[in-house]
Design a protein around this motif. Structure first.
Motif, short mmCIF file in Angstrom:
data_model
loop_
_atom_site.label_atom_id
_atom_site.label_comp_id
_atom_site.label_asym_id
_atom_site.label_seq_id
_atom_site.Cartn_x
_atom_site.Cartn_y
_atom_site.Cartn_z
N PRO A 52 0.83 -1.21 0.00
CA PRO A 52 0.00 0.00 0.00
C PRO A 52 0.86 1.26 0.00
O PRO A 52 2.03 1.26 0.38
CB PRO A 52 -0.80 -0.12 1.30
N THR A 53 0.25 2.35 -0.43
CA THR A 53 0.94 3.64 -0.52
C THR A 53 1.16 4.21 0.88
O THR A 53 0.28 4.14 1.73
CB THR A 53 0.13 4.62 -1.37
N LEU A 54 2.35 4.78 1.11
CA LEU A 54 2.70 5.40 2.38
C LEU A 54 2.55 6.91 2.28
O LEU A 54 2.88 7.51 1.25
CB LEU A 54 4.14 5.07 2.77
N VAL A 92 0.13 2.40 7.74
CA VAL A 92 -0.57 2.61 6.46
C VAL A 92 -2.02 2.91 6.77
O VAL A 92 -2.53 2.59 7.84
CB VAL A 92 -0.44 1.37 5.56
N GLU A 93 -2.69 3.52 5.77
CA GLU A 93 -4.08 3.91 5.97
C GLU A 93 -5.01 2.70 5.96
O GLU A 93 -5.97 2.64 6.69
CB GLU A 93 -4.51 4.90 4.89
N THR A 122 -5.42 -1.81 5.50
CA THR A 122 -4.75 -3.11 5.63
C THR A 122 -5.29 -4.04 4.57
O THR A 122 -6.50 -4.25 4.49
CB THR A 122 -5.00 -3.71 7.02
#
Length: 848
Positions: free
Chosen positions: A708-710, A831-832, A834
């Motif tokens: 996922p994007t950080l 991360v936003e 999961t």
């Protein structure tokens, strides 16, 4: 042999002795009492006969009732045992499935297969759910609806799944299973279809960590239908009820529109191990004729009542006369008891002011006896000598009927000369004819109450003095009216004496309700639970007041004011100096980060020069070769173009090295932006490869795909990775490790922990000598370094950068038995979201 004369005389005297005693007692009674006893004899005989008949009927009825009650109890316990054994058997199977889930012996598809087989043999189970720690439904199987692969949306499971923040039964059981780490049964509730159900939630414990629950949902009606034996339901009515006595399922269906006849025999047992929420109830009905419906009983009762009525008529007149006498005695005793038990002193006077009556409480207060007070006229003995004139004025006011309704406060003297404070109330004394015959005065000792009132006044004064001396602004505002109820000196100094400052400090915080009402007829706080509001607090907030150029730390809570109104209290502390110090500290930390990058690049200067020397040398060689071949006319156009392209590539390579170093060391504000972990790793490895090649250290990278994007500052995270790689290379080189141990591994993988939730984990592992145990606890201290030329700010800045991104960093040694074989530095970034999809990874190795 004939009896002796002495024995015969004794035998003849024995029967006559009770008769003589009875005759003597009877003659001592009056004629009225003799008549009463004579009437009472037949009455007692009739009552004893009636009691014997009733006892016989009652005994037979109770014996039959006890047999029926024992039958109901036995059948109820048989049904309870059947249901209990089934629940325990199912629980053991569910625990086995949960163990396979935790050990990852089954996946989602295998779980659905086992759930289908499990529910096929157990018709009482409606649903099976696999719930994660975050209350997400990972897998579900329904035995009463379509298979999950048919594309159901999951709304049919809404009432059966736990949801955070709600007080539903699944949520309560989920929290209990997470806390107790053992199977938990819910109380009965209704599912989405409106059917009564119960649940058992089996906790999933993965390496001592709670990772979710396995939920099995039972149909209460199915438990009744399949596990109550037919012979039991044929004999008695068996039903399942909840804690509120609501019938959830029963073996007997009531007729529509008809009221169910209450059972005469009821036996309740809990449905273990489901807990107190589910009760199995057995009901039985009497089949024998009741005592009241028996004809013989009524005949005997009628004859007995007739006889009793005839006997009672003979002494009714005497009873009336005794009743009147007893009533008069009781009334006199009652009035006397009231007078003696009163704590308030009562004094009656005639119209001329002469005392005609005092109760014991008045005598106890003053110490004077009744004889010393009755008949006395002013001045009374309980008047203090120095207050005769004042008491006489109040007495004349009392005789004229002008005493205040709230009473008068006076000083009263006891017989021993001591004084006490009293409050006296005066009312007219009216006789049965409606004429006033005097005045009734009640007196109460208020010495203790007056002392407590004075103490409260002094306490309030001390409390106000303390609040006025505080450096923080304290204000209390009425929630409904918006009225400022209290403000201390600091508040008045900063905001004045109105409520505008309170509203300014409250701001638009959603935790603080609006303090004004747009319509007086509508109370927006009508449904608020006042007790919970006053017990709950609020998180501190920092508010900037533009007009004062100050920052305030605001803390609020609700309280009930002295008049019962709901009020809001704010405590605002001036934190302007602290905010300024924090701003200076943040600026210094930013400068330290830039300094750290400059120090790092300074240490890598020779390596960077060597790295740039290669493309520059290649450019020079290409240019010299082309010049020579052009002068000799020995070069073709295609060869010239190829040489120029190679020269251009080498120039671009040198420019990229300079550009990347410039971006790394230039000063910039931390900017969080969507970033990919792979890009950060590639940039850091490219910068570190120069130092790694110089120290003859190999690096292996392992980056998971589809991460996922950080939301991070990529330059700062790149600085952390570069610092850890550089430290690992230095540790290996300085320890002169053999080639087999001159390796560094950089791994980037997703993780999910109960403490942090979903995170991306970066780990740098070397095969160096490790870190001493006494050094690990001081690694992140500022200006602490294990290198003689080190500044001691590298790891300290790394920790600050990671914690500013809400992450964690840690270091640990790697052991092979008792020997240290390396060291691992690990940090995590949140991360936003999961992802639960399987992650495919790829390996890449770069060797220098």
């Amino acid at each position: 042999m004939p009896p002796s004369p002495k024995f015969a005389a004794t035998q003849s005297r024995t029967p006559t002795l009770p008769r003589r005693l009875f005759g003597r007692w009877w003659r001592r009674q009056s004629p009225a009492q003799q008549d009463r006893f004579a009437t009472l004899g037949p009455l007692v005989s009739v009552l004893l006969f009636l009691a014997a008949i009733i006892s016989a009927f009652w005994y037979l009825r109770n014996e039959e009732f006890e047999r029926e009650q024992e039958s109901v109890k036995r059948d109820t316990e048989i049904a309870q045992q059947q249901i209990r054994l089934r629940l325990i058997e199912n629980q053991e199977q569910l625990v086995r499935i949960a163990r396979e889930i935790v050990t990852r012996a089954i996946d989602q598809d295998e779980f659905l297969g086992q759930a289908a087989s499990f529910t096929r043999e157990r018709p009482e189970i409606n649903h099976l759910f696999w719930i994660t720690q975050g209350r997400n439904r990972k897998a579900a199987y329904s035995a009463i609806s379509f298979h999950p692969e048919t594309g159901l949306t999951g709304e049919e499971y809404a009432a059966s799944l736990p949801k955070e923040g709600k007080s539903s039964e699944p949520e309560v059981a989920f929290l209990a299973a997470r806390t107790l780490r053992q199977p938990v049964y819910t109380r009965p509730f209704t599912d989405t279809y409106g059917m009564p159900v119960i649940q058992v939630q089996i906790p999933l414990i993965d390496r001592s960590a709670f990772s979710g629950t396995l939920v099995a949902e039972y149909s209460v009606e199915a438990l009744m239908r399949y596990f109550v034996p037919a012979e039991v339901s044929n004999r008695h009515a068996i039903s399942l009820v909840d804690g509120q006595e609501h019938v959830l399922a029963s073996t007997v269906t009531p007729m529509p529109g008809q009221k169910t006849k209450p059972a005469s025999i009821v036996h309740d047992v809990p449905v273990a191990p489901a807990g107190d929420g589910l009760i199995l109830r057995g009901q039985g009905y009497r089949t024998s004729i009741g005592l009241i419906s028996n004809t013989l009983f009524w005949m005997v009762s009628a004859l007995s009542v007739l006889t009793v009525w005839m006997l009672l008529g003979t002494w009714r007149h005497m009873g009336r006369r005794l009743q009147m006498q007893s009533a008069l005695v009781s009334e006199a005793n009652f009035r006397r008891a009231m007078e003696n038990s009163m704590l308030t002193g009562m004094r009656a006077m005639d119209m001329e002011g002469r005392i005609t009556y005092v109760n014991p409480a008045f005598c106890a207060m003053t110490g004077f006896s009744e004889a010393e007070l009755i008949g006395r006229q002013p001045p009374f003995p309980h008047w203090p000598p120095d207050r005769y004139e004042e008491n006489n004025r109040l007495f004349q006011q009392e005789l004229q009927g002008r005493s205040p309704a709230g009473g008068i406060e006076v000083k009263v003297m006891r017989k021993d000369g001591s004084l006490f404070d009293a409050r006296m109330y005066v009312s007219p004394l009216i006789d049965p004819k409606g004429q006033q015959t005097g005045w009734m005065t009640s007196m109460t000792n208020i010495t203790e109450a007056k002392r407590i009132r004075d103490q409260l006044s002094a306490s309030h004064e001390r409390f106000t003095t303390v609040l006025e001396g505080l450096d923080a602004a304290v204000s209390v505002l009425s929630v409904q009216q918006g009225e400022l109820l209290f403000a201390n000196r600091s508040y008045r100094l900063w905001f004045g004496a109105d409520a505008n400052g309170h509203n300014l400090l409250a701001g638009e915080d959603p935790g603080l309700p609006r303090l004004t009402e747009s319509d007086d007829n509508v109370d927006s706080f009508g449904g608020l639970p006042a007790q919970e509001l006053t017990e709950a607090g609020s998180d501190p907030r920092e508010v900037y007041v533009e007009s004062l150029k100050k920052w305030f730390d605001v803390r609020s809570r609700y309280l009930q004011w002295t008049d019962g109104r709901l009020a809001q209290m704010l405590i605002a502390t001036d934190i302007t100096a602290r905010r300024q110090a924090e701003a200076i500290a943040a600026s210094q930390a930013e400068k330290a980060q830039v300094t750290s990058r400059l120090v790092t690049m300074g240490e890598m200067a020779s390596s960077v020069a060597h790295e740039l020397n290669q493309p520059l040398t290649a450019i020079t060689n290409y240019c010299n070769g082309m010049v020579t071949r052009v002068n000799n006319d020995a070069i073709k156009k295609e060869d010239l173009i190829a040489a120029l392209e190679k020269t251009s590539k080498q120039a671009q390579r040198a420019g990229q090295i300079i550009h990347r170093i410039r971006n790394f060391v230039k000063k910039s504000e931390p900017q969080r932006q969507p970033s990919q972990a792979r890009t950060i790793v590639e940039d850091a490895v490219e910068l570190a490869s120069i130092e790694l090649r110089r120290r003859n250290v190999a690096i292996h990278t392992y980056v998971a795909q589809r991460l996922p994007t950080l939301m991070v500052d990529p330059i700062l995270i790149e600085q952390v990775v570069l610092n850890l790689l550089k430290n690992a290379a230095e540790a290996i080189d300085m320890a002169h490790m053999p080639p087999a141990r001159r390796n560094i591994e950089l791994r980037v993988v997703p993780r999910h922990t109960p403490e942090e939730g979903g995170v991306i984990e970066f780990s740098v592992t070397d095969m160096g000598p490790g870190i001493k145990e006494e050094v690990i606890s001081r690694l992140y201290e500022a200006f602490f370094s294990t290198k003689a030329e080190g500044l001691g700010i590298g790891l300290s800045l790394c920790r600050s950068i990671i914690e500013s991104h809400r992450g964690r960093i840690r270091a640990q040694n790697l052991y092979n038995g008792a020997s240290v074989v390396g060291c691992s530095f690990t940090f995590t970034l949140p991360v936003e979201t999961t992802r639960t999809d399987p992650l495919s990874t790829s390996n890449s190795a770069v060797t220098s």
